[in-house]
Enzyme design. Structure first.
Site, PDB file in Angstrom:
ATOM      1  N   GLY A   1       5.222 -13.380  18.706  1.00 20.45           N
ATOM      2  CA  GLY A   1       6.020 -13.451  17.485  1.00 20.45           C
ATOM      3  C   GLY A   1       7.423 -12.927  17.706  1.00 20.45           C
ATOM      4  O   GLY A   1       7.652 -12.085  18.587  1.00 20.45           O
TER       5      GLY A   1
ATOM      6  N   GLY B   1       9.647 -12.515  14.688  1.00 22.49           N
ATOM      7  CA  GLY B   1      10.199 -12.296  13.354  1.00 22.49           C
ATOM      8  C   GLY B   1      10.637 -10.849  13.194  1.00 22.49           C
ATOM      9  O   GLY B   1      10.858 -10.131  14.169  1.00 22.49           O
TER      10      GLY B   1
ATOM     11  N   ASP C   1       9.831   1.684  11.320  1.00 16.20           N
ATOM     12  CA  ASP C   1       8.688   0.849  11.715  1.00 16.20           C
ATOM     13  C   ASP C   1       8.336   1.055  13.190  1.00 16.20           C
ATOM     14  O   ASP C   1       7.159   1.122  13.552  1.00 16.20           O
ATOM     15  CB  ASP C   1       9.010  -0.634  11.488  1.00 16.20           C
ATOM     16  CG  ASP C   1       9.171  -0.964  10.012  1.00 16.20           C
ATOM     17  OD1 ASP C   1       8.633  -0.218   9.179  1.00 16.20           O
ATOM     18  OD2 ASP C   1       9.832  -1.968   9.708  1.00 16.20           O
TER      19      ASP C   1
ATOM     20  N   ARG D   1       0.834  -1.209   0.000  1.00 17.68           N
ATOM     21  CA  ARG D   1       0.000   0.000   0.000  1.00 17.68           C
ATOM     22  C   ARG D   1       0.864   1.252   0.000  1.00 17.68           C
ATOM     23  O   ARG D   1       0.344   2.373  -0.027  1.00 17.68           O
ATOM     24  CB  ARG D   1      -0.907   0.005   1.225  1.00 17.68           C
ATOM     25  CG  ARG D   1      -2.285  -0.564   0.993  1.00 17.68           C
ATOM     26  CD  ARG D   1      -2.267  -1.907   0.344  1.00 17.68           C
ATOM     27  NE  ARG D   1      -3.598  -2.470   0.150  1.00 17.68           N
ATOM     28  CZ  ARG D   1      -3.823  -3.750  -0.023  1.00 17.68           C
ATOM     29  NH1 ARG D   1      -2.819  -4.602  -0.042  1.00 17.68           N
ATOM     30  NH2 ARG D   1      -5.044  -4.195  -0.215  1.00 17.68           N
TER      31      ARG D   1
ATOM     32  N   LYS E   1      14.937  -6.210   4.177  1.00 15.25           N
ATOM     33  CA  LYS E   1      15.270  -5.327   5.303  1.00 15.25           C
ATOM     34  C   LYS E   1      16.578  -5.693   5.999  1.00 15.25           C
ATOM     35  O   LYS E   1      17.323  -4.808   6.419  1.00 15.25           O
ATOM     36  CB  LYS E   1      14.130  -5.336   6.330  1.00 15.25           C
ATOM     37  CG  LYS E   1      12.885  -4.627   5.833  1.00 15.25           C
ATOM     38  CD  LYS E   1      11.833  -4.567   6.931  1.00 15.25           C
ATOM     39  CE  LYS E   1      10.638  -3.776   6.460  1.00 15.25           C
ATOM     40  NZ  LYS E   1       9.691  -3.482   7.527  1.00 15.25           N
TER      41      LYS E   1
ATOM     42  N   GLY F   1      -3.675  -2.275  12.633  1.00 16.25           N
ATOM     43  CA  GLY F   1      -2.299  -2.279  12.141  1.00 16.25           C
ATOM     44  C   GLY F   1      -1.945  -1.163  11.175  1.00 16.25           C
ATOM     45  O   GLY F   1      -0.765  -0.854  10.977  1.00 16.25           O
TER      46      GLY F   1
END
Ligand code: ATR
Length: 268
Positions: free
Chosen positions: A122, A124, A96, A9, A59, A234
């Protein structure tokens, strides 16, 4: 730059801002094969790019390529944004974590990371930015739960701070007395099953958030909503990370307006 990238997006988001600020230019999705990231990044100055964003799987790899890396990207171990300097040098940062914090504050301006235990599901790439954000915002207790425990141990060691690793099988217990719950896994994303987590032990006033933004309201957020927990979607993380990007690319302060949000929500 990503691989794949056409689902992103970001073009819609930055095209909106370019138009709003009257800048003549374009933000284009660049599908870059994993082995070609260095060639692609090094081409940016010649192509007159002000910079780019990076998404999966680039990244981490960018850490070995750019000329300068700031403190946030180094701590997180991943670069989300590259800026081309006047001399063609490439600087990497990670926006982020900022996007996530500002996304929460937009909905709950009084939110504080030190209000109580924070459960992060999580370990990751997304989780690294979230745990860094929570430590930086002054969290006093972070309970890190991941299906693969070793990965959580490595993350806790890398980022440091008040992080306790919790076994996947004990994830229900981790919710007891928590002030906040954050899903950073891909579970609940369109095409994936919902996150396998029973919210029953979670206090009803705990803030529940998800970094997944497709769908806008994940099954986790729906479940939290149903039992009356406050929630944060989110999308704010994506929208707000554009602010530091624009500052470093163009020296312009942009805002996340209701029009911008509605434009991107309409694409979800
Ligand atoms: P990203 O960079 O987007 O965070 P990632 O590095 O592949 O993506 O991490 C995905 C996260 O979702 C991981 O925490 C992963 O858990 P593992 O480390 O055990 O792989 C988690 N995840 C993926 N599928 C899952 C599932 N079915 N149940 C629970 N967690 C899952």
């Amino acid at each position: 730059m990503g691989w794949p990238v056409m689902h992103s997006r970001s073009p819609a988001l930055h095209e909106f801002l370019l138009k709003q600020h009257g800048l003549y230019g374009a933000y284009v999705p660049l599908a870059i094969e994993p082995g070609r990231l260095e060639a692609a990044l090094r081409a940016l100055p010649a192509l007159c790019f002000a910079g780019c964003n990076l998404t999966i799987p680039h990244k981490e790899a960018a850490m070995e390529i750019v000329d300068e890396i700031d403190e946030a990207a180094r701590a997180i171990g991943a670069i989300s944004c590259v800026t081309v300097g006047d001399d063609g040098r490439l600087s990497g940062t990670n926006n982020d974590w900022f996007g996530y914090v500002e996304g929460v504050l937009e909905v709950y301006p009084d939110w504080r990371a030190d209000a109580g235990p924070i459960v992060v599901i999580g370990a990751g790439g997304g989780s690294r930015a979230i745990v860094y954000a929570m430590v930086r915002q002054g969290a006093r207790e972070i309970r890190l739960v991941n299906r693969t425990r070793d990965r959580a141990e490595v993350l806790a060691h890398d980022i440091g701070g008040p992080v306790t690793v919790v076994d996947w099988d004990a994830r229900g217990d981790a919710l007891v007395g928590a002030a906040m719950l954050i899903n950073t896994t891909s579970q609940g994303m369109v095409g994936n099953p919902p996150l396998d987590l029973d919210l029953a032990p979670l206090p009803k006033d705990a803030l529940v958030s998800d970094i997944v933004y497709v769908p806008a309201e994940t099954p986790l957020l729906e479940a939290a909503d149903r039992r009356g927990n406050p929630t944060v979607r989110g999308l704010g993380m994506l929208l707000h990370q554009a602010r530091p990007a624009w500052r470093s690319w163009f020296g312009i302060d942009v805002s996340v307006t209701p029009e911008l949000r509605a434009t991107i929500e309409a694409t979800l």
